[in-house]
Design a protein around this motif. Structure first.
Motif, PDB file in Angstrom:
ATOM      1  N   ALA A 213       0.848  -1.193   0.000  1.00 51.70           N
ATOM      2  CA  ALA A 213       0.000   0.000   0.000  1.00 51.70           C
ATOM      3  C   ALA A 213       0.886   1.246   0.000  1.00 51.70           C
ATOM      4  O   ALA A 213       2.028   1.219   0.470  1.00 51.70           O
ATOM      5  CB  ALA A 213      -0.926   0.007   1.216  1.00 51.70           C
ATOM      6  N   GLU A 214       0.340   2.327  -0.521  1.00 51.99           N
ATOM      7  CA  GLU A 214       1.002   3.628  -0.500  1.00 51.99           C
ATOM      8  C   GLU A 214      -0.029   4.703  -0.181  1.00 51.99           C
ATOM      9  O   GLU A 214      -1.172   4.650  -0.655  1.00 51.99           O
ATOM     10  CB  GLU A 214       1.611   3.975  -1.870  1.00 51.99           C
ATOM     11  N   LYS A 215       0.386   5.686   0.596  1.00 49.82           N
ATOM     12  CA  LYS A 215      -0.479   6.829   0.829  1.00 49.82           C
ATOM     13  C   LYS A 215      -0.617   7.646  -0.458  1.00 49.82           C
ATOM     14  O   LYS A 215       0.263   7.628  -1.327  1.00 49.82           O
ATOM     15  CB  LYS A 215       0.089   7.715   1.936  1.00 49.82           C
ATOM     16  N   GLY A 216      -1.735   8.336  -0.573  1.00 55.86           N
ATOM     17  CA  GLY A 216      -1.934   9.244  -1.693  1.00 55.86           C
ATOM     18  C   GLY A 216      -1.175  10.539  -1.489  1.00 55.86           C
ATOM     19  O   GLY A 216      -0.746  10.870  -0.376  1.00 55.86           O
ATOM     20  N   ILE A 217      -0.998  11.274  -2.563  1.00 53.00           N
ATOM     21  CA  ILE A 217      -0.207  12.503  -2.551  1.00 53.00           C
ATOM     22  C   ILE A 217      -1.094  13.693  -2.876  1.00 53.00           C
ATOM     23  O   ILE A 217      -1.852  13.676  -3.850  1.00 53.00           O
ATOM     24  CB  ILE A 217       0.937  12.429  -3.580  1.00 53.00           C
ATOM     25  N   ALA A 218      -0.984  14.741  -2.081  1.00 49.26           N
ATOM     26  CA  ALA A 218      -1.640  16.019  -2.360  1.00 49.26           C
ATOM     27  C   ALA A 218      -0.636  17.132  -2.083  1.00 49.26           C
ATOM     28  O   ALA A 218      -0.566  17.663  -0.969  1.00 49.26           O
ATOM     29  CB  ALA A 218      -2.890  16.187  -1.499  1.00 49.26           C
ATOM     30  N   TRP A 219       0.175  17.422  -3.088  1.00 46.32           N
ATOM     31  CA  TRP A 219       1.077  18.579  -2.996  1.00 46.32           C
ATOM     32  C   TRP A 219       0.271  19.790  -3.435  1.00 46.32           C
ATOM     33  O   TRP A 219      -0.099  19.921  -4.609  1.00 46.32           O
ATOM     34  CB  TRP A 219       2.301  18.390  -3.888  1.00 46.32           C
ATOM     35  N   MET A 220      -0.012  20.681  -2.500  1.00 48.30           N
ATOM     36  CA  MET A 220      -0.962  21.770  -2.749  1.00 48.30           C
ATOM     37  C   MET A 220      -0.286  23.127  -2.759  1.00 48.30           C
ATOM     38  O   MET A 220       0.638  23.396  -1.987  1.00 48.30           O
ATOM     39  CB  MET A 220      -2.052  21.743  -1.679  1.00 48.30           C
ATOM     40  N   ARG A 221      -0.781  23.963  -3.644  1.00 49.99           N
ATOM     41  CA  ARG A 221      -0.365  25.357  -3.732  1.00 49.99           C
ATOM     42  C   ARG A 221      -1.480  26.208  -3.152  1.00 49.99           C
ATOM     43  O   ARG A 221      -2.632  26.132  -3.603  1.00 49.99           O
ATOM     44  CB  ARG A 221      -0.102  25.737  -5.187  1.00 49.99           C
ATOM     45  N   LEU A 222      -1.188  27.006  -2.130  1.00 53.26           N
ATOM     46  CA  LEU A 222      -2.177  27.845  -1.476  1.00 53.26           C
ATOM     47  C   LEU A 222      -1.936  29.305  -1.833  1.00 53.26           C
ATOM     48  O   LEU A 222      -0.785  29.724  -2.011  1.00 53.26           O
ATOM     49  CB  LEU A 222      -2.105  27.690   0.044  1.00 53.26           C
ATOM     50  N   SER A 223      -3.010  30.072  -1.911  1.00 55.11           N
ATOM     51  CA  SER A 223      -2.841  31.501  -2.168  1.00 55.11           C
ATOM     52  C   SER A 223      -3.934  32.292  -1.468  1.00 55.11           C
ATOM     53  O   SER A 223      -5.073  31.823  -1.312  1.00 55.11           O
ATOM     54  CB  SER A 223      -2.854  31.801  -3.669  1.00 55.11           C
ATOM     55  N   ALA A 224      -3.565  33.481  -1.030  1.00 54.14           N
ATOM     56  CA  ALA A 224      -4.517  34.421  -0.433  1.00 54.14           C
ATOM     57  C   ALA A 224      -4.263  35.787  -1.048  1.00 54.14           C
ATOM     58  O   ALA A 224      -3.109  36.155  -1.322  1.00 54.14           O
ATOM     59  CB  ALA A 224      -4.343  34.477   1.082  1.00 54.14           C
ATOM     60  N   ARG A 225      -5.325  36.531  -1.267  1.00 56.99           N
ATOM     61  CA  ARG A 225      -5.202  37.859  -1.845  1.00 56.99           C
ATOM     62  C   ARG A 225      -5.756  38.896  -0.876  1.00 56.99           C
ATOM     63  O   ARG A 225      -6.706  38.635  -0.122  1.00 56.99           O
ATOM     64  CB  ARG A 225      -5.923  37.953  -3.182  1.00 56.99           C
ATOM     65  N   GLY A 226      -5.163  40.074  -0.891  1.00 55.63           N
ATOM     66  CA  GLY A 226      -5.614  41.181  -0.072  1.00 55.63           C
ATOM     67  C   GLY A 226      -5.399  42.484  -0.810  1.00 55.63           C
ATOM     68  O   GLY A 226      -5.227  42.503  -2.034  1.00 55.63           O
ATOM     69  N   THR A 227      -5.391  43.549  -0.076  1.00 59.94           N
ATOM     70  CA  THR A 227      -5.181  44.866  -0.667  1.00 59.94           C
ATOM     71  C   THR A 227      -3.745  45.302  -0.444  1.00 59.94           C
ATOM     72  O   THR A 227      -3.267  45.333   0.699  1.00 59.94           O
ATOM     73  CB  THR A 227      -6.140  45.893  -0.045  1.00 59.94           C
ATOM     74  N   ALA A 228      -3.060  45.623  -1.533  1.00 59.78           N
ATOM     75  CA  ALA A 228      -1.689  46.112  -1.415  1.00 59.78           C
ATOM     76  C   ALA A 228      -1.704  47.527  -0.840  1.00 59.78           C
ATOM     77  O   ALA A 228      -2.659  48.287  -1.014  1.00 59.78           O
ATOM     78  CB  ALA A 228      -1.027  46.098  -2.789  1.00 59.78           C
ATOM     79  N   GLY A 229      -0.638  47.851  -0.144  1.00 60.78           N
ATOM     80  CA  GLY A 229      -0.584  49.206   0.419  1.00 60.78           C
ATOM     81  C   GLY A 229       0.668  49.463   1.207  1.00 60.78           C
ATOM     82  O   GLY A 229       1.618  48.655   1.233  1.00 60.78           O
ATOM     83  N   HIS A 230       0.686  50.587   1.880  1.00 62.39           N
ATOM     84  CA  HIS A 230       1.841  51.027   2.657  1.00 62.39           C
ATOM     85  C   HIS A 230       1.870  50.309   4.004  1.00 62.39           C
ATOM     86  O   HIS A 230       0.842  50.157   4.679  1.00 62.39           O
ATOM     87  CB  HIS A 230       1.772  52.546   2.865  1.00 62.39           C
ATOM     88  N   GLY A 231       3.053  49.863   4.384  1.00 64.51           N
ATOM     89  CA  GLY A 231       3.180  49.098   5.609  1.00 64.51           C
ATOM     90  C   GLY A 231       2.913  49.870   6.875  1.00 64.51           C
ATOM     91  O   GLY A 231       2.757  49.271   7.947  1.00 64.51           O
ATOM     92  N   SER A 232       2.828  51.192   6.784  1.00 65.39           N
ATOM     93  CA  SER A 232       2.595  51.997   7.991  1.00 65.39           C
ATOM     94  C   SER A 232       1.122  52.159   8.327  1.00 65.39           C
ATOM     95  O   SER A 232       0.781  52.671   9.389  1.00 65.39           O
ATOM     96  CB  SER A 232       3.216  53.385   7.800  1.00 65.39           C
TER      97      SER A 232
END
Length: 452
Positions: A213-232
């Protein structure tokens, strides 16, 4: 190259007699020569590829009368397939497969050059020594000896030496199955890597772990989006915050124990060998006796998630619009739906996922004539052998060949010293395989082919 020796028979007026090497003689040199061919696979097409190794293998097969087919899925991404006609062509065929690529190695991290294939301390050292140019060499050595001696297997045997296994097999076994399935016509069973190795137990006995037996593989790419802006400034939809919270939940999550039939069978037999009681309510307690192998076996008790890559931002005072991560997920046979339901709950609504690579879990019964052939081959060479089934926490090319309906097993037999951290050799530094283990392996494989 080669171990062919000659001598002159003085009684035959100078006649030269060619003495061919045995498989036990040849396997060490074959393993060394394969290791010296750098087939590092970084996961894309930037590496050296497998072409040189494939040509080497094909030459060794041609030398004993076979007609191998060299197939290239992409420049330098090369596999080799050959068929040996058996004594009874009406029987279903058997596939023996091994991959030619290896994971990269950093020379400065190693005690010995990872591509020099030195022999030291009774071992052949180098990248691929156990994953899996040792098995490639054993297959070649056994096949070459049998064909030199005119010994055909009982049924057709297909040999496949594949590209790209270390990156999921897209350019190797998967491509062969998708584009050249006719090469595997009649194959109903397959034997490949990460099985047949020994684990010493009390009483001068050894468990030999046969992968079913072998385990299945799920190599996943995750992404989140937000609002770009000034770090201050105040930003409540920061992509990094959303992603890192989700990654933290994934990394901290512990799935419940799920005892599959293969894992339960292994633990029951291992506990019996160690003289301890198997407790199905607390199977992790059984792992204490297994030493370093507990890492591999422990990972087959449950599904797993491990964050491996984070990527976001480009300047300290700039909030990025997007953050990305990658996660290595593995799921047990029969528990894929449960795995992904849990993943999506942990990710929440602000993070999306797609796949770097996704492949199924596989499992077959530890029963039948082929299993008997493996067991008898092992016990013929080691009276203290105790063959047992087990589940691999990783994946192999078996996943691709299972799509053609083959029952797949891991059986690359090695009798190992009690103190060798074998599981640590896979993708680790100072990878090495015992010379005596290689010689043992060819004896077992030869016996196995007689019985298979």
């Amino acid at each position: 190259m080669g171990l062919i020796r000659t001598h002159v028979n003085p009684q035959a007026q100078g006649e030269i007699v060619i003495v061919q090497p045995s498989a036990e003689d040849e396997v060490v040199e074959l393993c060394q020569e394969l290791i010296r061919i750098d087939t590092s696979n970084p996961g894309d097409h930037s590496g050296p590829g497998e072409r040189a190794a494939a040509e080497y293998v094909a030459e060794k097969l041609v030398d004993v009368g076979l007609e191998p087919t060299i197939l290239e899925s992409h420049p330098k991404r090369t596999s080799v397939v050959a068929r040996i006609e058996g004594e009874d062509p009406s029987r279903d065929a058997l596939l023996l497969h091994g991959h030619l690529d290896v994971v990269p190695a950093q020379k400065d991290d190693w005690t010995r050059d990872p591509f020099a294939a030195e022999i030291a301390d009774g071992c052949v050292w180098g990248r691929g020594a156990v994953d899996m140019k040792d098995m490639d060499a054993m297959i070649l050595a056994v096949v070459r000896q049998r064909l030199r001696e005119g010994r055909r297997p009982p049924r057709d045997v297909v040999l496949a030496f594949t590209a790209d296994e270390e990156a999921g097999g897209k350019w190797g076994a998967q491509w062969l199955v998708d584009e050249h399935a006719e090469l595997f016509e009649g194959c109903t069973e397959a034997v490949g890597e990460v099985g047949g190795f020994s684990l010493t137990v009390p009483g001068d006995r050894r468990l030999y772990l046969i992968e079913t037996a072998e385990k299945g593989i799920a190599w996943m790419r995750l992404s989140a989006r937000g609002t770009a802006g000034h770090g201050s400034m105040v930003h409540r939809d920061n992509a990094i915050t959303a992603l890192s919270s989700a990654v933290g939940r994934l990394g901290a999550h512990e799935f419940p124990i799920r005892l599959t039939k293969t894992v339960r069978a292994f633990l029951e037999r291992a506990c019996e060998a160690y003289g301890v009681e198997f407790d199905p309510d607390d199977p992790e307690k059984s792992l204490v006796e297994l030493g370093p192998l507990a890492r591999m076996i422990g990972a087959t008790l449950r599904n797993t998630l491990n964050p491996t890559v984070l990527d976001a931002g480009y300047k300290v005072n700039v909030i990025p619009q997007e953050a990305r991560a990658q996660v290595d997920g593995r799921f047990l046979p029969g528990y894929e739906d449960e795995f992904f339901t849990t993943v999506d709950e942990l990710l929440g609504p602000d993070v999306v996922r797609d796949f770097v690579h996704h492949d199924s879990a596989i499992e077959t019964d530890y029963a039948g004539a082929l299993v008997t052939a493996m067991e008898e081959a092992l016990t013929s060479q080691d009276a203290g052998a105790l063959p047992v089934p087990y589940c691999l926490s990783a994946g192999t090319d078996a996943k691709a060949f299972a799509r053609l309906g083959m029952r797949c097993f891991g059986f690359a037999p090695l009798r190992l010293p009690p103190d060798l951290d074998f599981s640590g050799m896979f993708h680790g530094i100072d990878e090495r395989v015992p010379v005596d283990g290689l010689r043992f392996g060819v004896r077992v494989l030869d016996e196995f082919l007689d019985r298979a």
